[in-house]
Design a protein around this motif. Structure first.
Motif, PDB file in Angstrom:
ATOM      1  N   GLY A  20       5.498  -9.455   6.818  1.00  0.00           N
ATOM      2  CA  GLY A  20       6.721  -8.711   7.082  1.00  0.00           C
ATOM      3  C   GLY A  20       6.713  -7.382   6.347  1.00  0.00           C
ATOM      4  N   ALA A  21       6.897  -6.285   7.087  1.00  0.00           N
ATOM      5  CA  ALA A  21       6.893  -4.955   6.486  1.00  0.00           C
ATOM      6  C   ALA A  21       8.248  -4.581   5.905  1.00  0.00           C
ATOM      7  N   GLU A  22       9.296  -5.371   6.225  1.00  0.00           N
ATOM      8  CA  GLU A  22      10.637  -5.099   5.699  1.00  0.00           C
ATOM      9  C   GLU A  22      11.158  -6.263   4.867  1.00  0.00           C
ATOM     10  N   VAL A  23      11.119  -7.466   5.457  1.00  0.00           N
ATOM     11  CA  VAL A  23      11.587  -8.682   4.783  1.00  0.00           C
ATOM     12  C   VAL A  23      10.472  -9.725   4.882  1.00  0.00           C
ATOM     13  N   PRO A  24       9.621  -9.828   3.887  1.00  0.00           N
ATOM     14  CA  PRO A  24       8.511 -10.782   3.951  1.00  0.00           C
ATOM     15  C   PRO A  24       8.994 -12.224   4.072  1.00  0.00           C
ATOM     16  N   THR A  25       8.326 -12.980   4.928  1.00  0.00           N
ATOM     17  CA  THR A  25       8.634 -14.392   5.120  1.00  0.00           C
ATOM     18  C   THR A  25       7.365 -15.224   4.956  1.00  0.00           C
ATOM     19  N   ASN A  26       7.545 -16.465   4.574  1.00  0.00           N
ATOM     20  CA  ASN A  26       6.423 -17.381   4.393  1.00  0.00           C
ATOM     21  C   ASN A  26       5.894 -17.806   5.762  1.00  0.00           C
ATOM     22  N   ILE A  27       4.617 -17.530   6.045  1.00  0.00           N
ATOM     23  CA  ILE A  27       4.058 -17.866   7.353  1.00  0.00           C
ATOM     24  C   ILE A  27       3.050 -19.011   7.282  1.00  0.00           C
ATOM     25  N   ALA A  28       2.531 -19.309   6.083  1.00  0.00           N
ATOM     26  CA  ALA A  28       1.545 -20.397   5.965  1.00  0.00           C
ATOM     27  C   ALA A  28       1.432 -20.837   4.521  1.00  0.00           C
ATOM     28  N   THR A  29       1.203 -22.142   4.347  1.00  0.00           N
ATOM     29  CA  THR A  29       0.974 -22.716   3.017  1.00  0.00           C
ATOM     30  C   THR A  29      -0.187 -23.699   3.104  1.00  0.00           C
ATOM     31  N   LYS A  30      -1.164 -23.525   2.238  1.00  0.00           N
ATOM     32  CA  LYS A  30      -2.306 -24.430   2.179  1.00  0.00           C
ATOM     33  C   LYS A  30      -2.352 -25.062   0.786  1.00  0.00           C
ATOM     34  N   VAL A  60       8.789 -16.549  -6.139  1.00  0.00           N
ATOM     35  CA  VAL A  60       8.167 -15.328  -5.643  1.00  0.00           C
ATOM     36  C   VAL A  60       9.261 -14.529  -4.952  1.00  0.00           C
ATOM     37  N   ALA A  61       9.560 -13.346  -5.488  1.00  0.00           N
ATOM     38  CA  ALA A  61      10.658 -12.517  -4.980  1.00  0.00           C
ATOM     39  C   ALA A  61      10.099 -11.235  -4.393  1.00  0.00           C
ATOM     40  N   PHE A  62      10.749 -10.758  -3.326  1.00  0.00           N
ATOM     41  CA  PHE A  62      10.338  -9.522  -2.671  1.00  0.00           C
ATOM     42  C   PHE A  62      11.483  -8.509  -2.719  1.00  0.00           C
ATOM     43  N   TYR A  63      11.134  -7.262  -3.030  1.00  0.00           N
ATOM     44  CA  TYR A  63      12.093  -6.170  -3.135  1.00  0.00           C
ATOM     45  C   TYR A  63      11.673  -5.060  -2.179  1.00  0.00           C
ATOM     46  N   THR A 116       0.811  -1.212   0.000  1.00  0.00           N
ATOM     47  CA  THR A 116       0.000   0.000   0.000  1.00  0.00           C
ATOM     48  C   THR A 116       0.845   1.263   0.000  1.00  0.00           C
ATOM     49  N   ASN A 117       1.962   1.244   0.738  1.00  0.00           N
ATOM     50  CA  ASN A 117       2.828   2.424   0.819  1.00  0.00           C
ATOM     51  C   ASN A 117       3.904   2.452  -0.268  1.00  0.00           C
ATOM     52  N   GLY A 118       3.910   1.472  -1.158  1.00  0.00           N
ATOM     53  CA  GLY A 118       4.875   1.441  -2.249  1.00  0.00           C
ATOM     54  C   GLY A 118       6.283   1.078  -1.851  1.00  0.00           C
ATOM     55  N   LYS A 119       6.471   0.627  -0.623  1.00  0.00           N
ATOM     56  CA  LYS A 119       7.818   0.319  -0.134  1.00  0.00           C
ATOM     57  C   LYS A 119       8.289  -1.066  -0.565  1.00  0.00           C
ATOM     58  N   LEU A 120       7.367  -2.008  -0.667  1.00  0.00           N
ATOM     59  CA  LEU A 120       7.701  -3.385  -1.039  1.00  0.00           C
ATOM     60  C   LEU A 120       7.083  -3.733  -2.388  1.00  0.00           C
ATOM     61  N   MET A 121       7.785  -4.565  -3.131  1.00  0.00           N
ATOM     62  CA  MET A 121       7.241  -5.092  -4.381  1.00  0.00           C
ATOM     63  C   MET A 121       7.415  -6.608  -4.393  1.00  0.00           C
ATOM     64  N   ALA A 122       6.354  -7.303  -4.809  1.00  0.00           N
ATOM     65  CA  ALA A 122       6.404  -8.756  -4.972  1.00  0.00           C
ATOM     66  C   ALA A 122       6.304  -9.082  -6.457  1.00  0.00           C
ATOM     67  N   VAL A 123       7.145 -10.014  -6.907  1.00  0.00           N
ATOM     68  CA  VAL A 123       7.136 -10.427  -8.310  1.00  0.00           C
ATOM     69  C   VAL A 123       7.129 -11.950  -8.368  1.00  0.00           C
ATOM     70  N   SER A 138      14.073 -11.072  -0.059  1.00  0.00           N
ATOM     71  CA  SER A 138      13.683 -12.457   0.236  1.00  0.00           C
ATOM     72  C   SER A 138      12.998 -13.057  -0.985  1.00  0.00           C
ATOM     73  N   GLY A 139      12.950 -14.408  -1.010  1.00  0.00           N
ATOM     74  CA  GLY A 139      12.315 -15.082  -2.139  1.00  0.00           C
ATOM     75  C   GLY A 139      12.139 -16.557  -1.878  1.00  0.00           C
ATOM     76  N   TYR A 140      11.199 -17.167  -2.604  1.00  0.00           N
ATOM     77  CA  TYR A 140      10.867 -18.575  -2.405  1.00  0.00           C
ATOM     78  C   TYR A 140      10.644 -19.236  -3.757  1.00  0.00           C
ATOM     79  N   ASP A 141      11.172 -20.464  -3.914  1.00  0.00           N
ATOM     80  CA  ASP A 141      11.070 -21.218  -5.162  1.00  0.00           C
ATOM     81  C   ASP A 141      10.045 -22.341  -5.016  1.00  0.00           C
ATOM     82  N   TYR A 142       9.339 -22.623  -6.127  1.00  0.00           N
ATOM     83  CA  TYR A 142       8.325 -23.667  -6.146  1.00  0.00           C
ATOM     84  C   TYR A 142       8.490 -24.462  -7.437  1.00  0.00           C
ATOM     85  N   LEU A 143       8.777 -25.742  -7.289  1.00  0.00           N
ATOM     86  CA  LEU A 143       9.037 -26.597  -8.439  1.00  0.00           C
ATOM     87  C   LEU A 143       7.740 -27.155  -9.006  1.00  0.00           C
ATOM     88  N   ASN A 144       7.724 -27.293 -10.330  1.00  0.00           N
ATOM     89  CA  ASN A 144       6.633 -27.934 -11.052  1.00  0.00           C
ATOM     90  C   ASN A 144       5.266 -27.317 -10.754  1.00  0.00           C
TER      91      ASN A 144
END
Length: 409
Positions: free
Chosen positions: A286-296, A235-238, A214-221, A253-259
């Motif tokens: 995370g407002a600075e370094v997003p981390t994975n908190i849940a996966t369904k 999924v990468a965070f800037y 919302t504040n334009g500070k973080l970007m997810a790609v 931060s970032g997370y990889d997902y195969l297949n």
């Protein structure tokens, strides 16, 4: 002499008696004050308790209240040109098409109008701010309820875009064998990016989805990478603030997902985000370094995705017979908040506080997050957009020729 001693004893007795009376009066007075204070305290506590009970009763009564009818309480005439798309701009009506955009207030009065020429308009909305750009074009118009905030001119064709509520714009640009992700200050007329990033298919992959906080500070790609038939999504965070300044390309931060493919990533606010793939939904915090908190993990194919700052809803085809569709609702922490079933061939789903509003051009269903039905009915006129108001039982319905205020009964 004996008589004198007797008189002394009598005087001493009377003095002691008077002292005891004075002491008793003092003790009695203090006791009355204490009793009075306790009485005031008990009455105040009782009043507070009764007020809490009354408020709780009213809340429970409202949550369980079921509406059976709707009426048009007010109407304002408008003109929607053919081919225009209507969107909610924080309670106002945004209309955009290939020829331009305009904004109407709740009374149907034009607030502003902007002309342009586009072939395939792209729209991103964050609160009261919107960005409109042309796929394969080179201009992005940033607007809000008051009017135009700025125009971003790119020197490369636009493939995707997103905007934050404070006017930061991120654009995916095509540069031959390289894809650029540039970030601009959309609150001014500019050609200069404040952040330049590159993506190559043989390295990071192709950016299929982007989102700004919302504040334009973080970007997810969300990137898609294919190598020798093997598919990988990332999924990468800037971070564009102080934390990200010392990081290469602002990557934190970032997370990889195969297949699996992750075609949808979104921020819900400044520190909550989520991503949806063909087999899972992933939540980050995370407002600075997003981390994975849940996966369904998901066993069915997702048909549609809806969200606001509090909830994410996934629509599935339903085979149980309770309804044609099932909406699973999650909170921002990844906890399942509820499920509800419906038959409406929906055009939109809105989360409004603890309500879920599902509607088509002719029908509307309103339920609680837990799935308790509160209203099921039809519109008097074909409706293209429904906007909740500050009142929990009044809504603005945008039709082809009017803005109607609908009140539930």
């Amino acid at each position: 002499l004996g008589f004198g001693r007797s008189m002394i004893n009598i005087r001493n007795y009377l003095k002691e008696k008077e002292k005891r009376k004075s002491t008793n009066r003092s003790v009695d007075y203090k006791e009355r004050i204490r009793s009075h204070k306790l009485s005031i305290f008990y009455r105040a506590a009782l009043g507070i308790f009764l007020a809490v009970v009354l408020v709780a009763f009213l809340i429970i009564h409202w949550k369980n209240k079921v509406f059976t009818d709707s009426v048009i309480a007010d109407t304002a005439p408008i003109t929607v040109v053919q081919g225009a798309v209507v969107e909610n701009l924080d309670g106002y009506v945004l209309l955009y098409s290939k020829d331009g955009a305009s904004c109407l207030d709740t009374k149907g009065q034009a607030v502003w109008n902007r002309t342009y020429e586009m072939q395939t308009p792209l729209l991103s909305v964050s609160g009261q701010t919107a960005a409109i750009g042309d796929y394969n074009g080179r201009s992005i118009y940033v607007v809000d309820k008051a009017g135009e905030r700025g125009v971003v001119n790119t020197n490369l064709p636009i493939r995707n875009l997103c905007v934050s509520e404070n006017g930061v714009v991120a654009a995916v640009l095509d540069d031959a064998n390289t894809i650029r992700i540039n970030v601009y200050n959309g609150n001014e007329n500019t050609e200069n990016a404040i952040v330049n990033a590159k993506a190559r298919m043989d390295k990071s992959g192709y950016p299929v989805s982007i989102s700004l906080s919302t504040n334009g500070k973080l970007m997810a790609v969300s990137y898609l990478y294919v190598d020798s038939g093997n598919m990988k999504s990332s999924v990468a965070f800037y971070n564009f603030g102080e934390v990200g300044q010392n990081k290469a390309d602002n990557y934190v931060s970032g997370y990889d997902y195969l297949n699996t493919v992750v075609p949808f990533v979104r921020f819900m606010d400044n520190d909550s985000s989520f991503a949806v793939s063909d087999d899972r939904i992933v939540f980050f915090a995370g407002a600075e370094v997003p981390t994975n908190i849940a996966t369904k993990f998901l066993e069915e194919e997702v048909q549609s995705i809806y969200y606001d700052e509090n909830y994410v809803g996934l629509v599935f085809h339903n085979a149980s017979g309770e309804g044609a569709y099932r909406l699973d609702v999650y909170d921002s922490a990844g906890n399942k908040a509820g499920s509800l079933f419906f038959d409406i061939e929906y055009t939109d789903i809105i989360f409004n506080k603890d309500q879920v509003i599902i509607y088509s051009d002719k029908e509307c269903q309103i339920s609680s997050i837990k799935g308790v039905s509160k209203f099921l009915g039809s519109f008097e006129k074909n409706t293209s957009l429904l906007i909740p108001t500050n009142s929990a039982y009044r809504y603005m319905a945008v039709t082809s020729d009017s803005i109607d205020t609908i009140e539930l009964k």
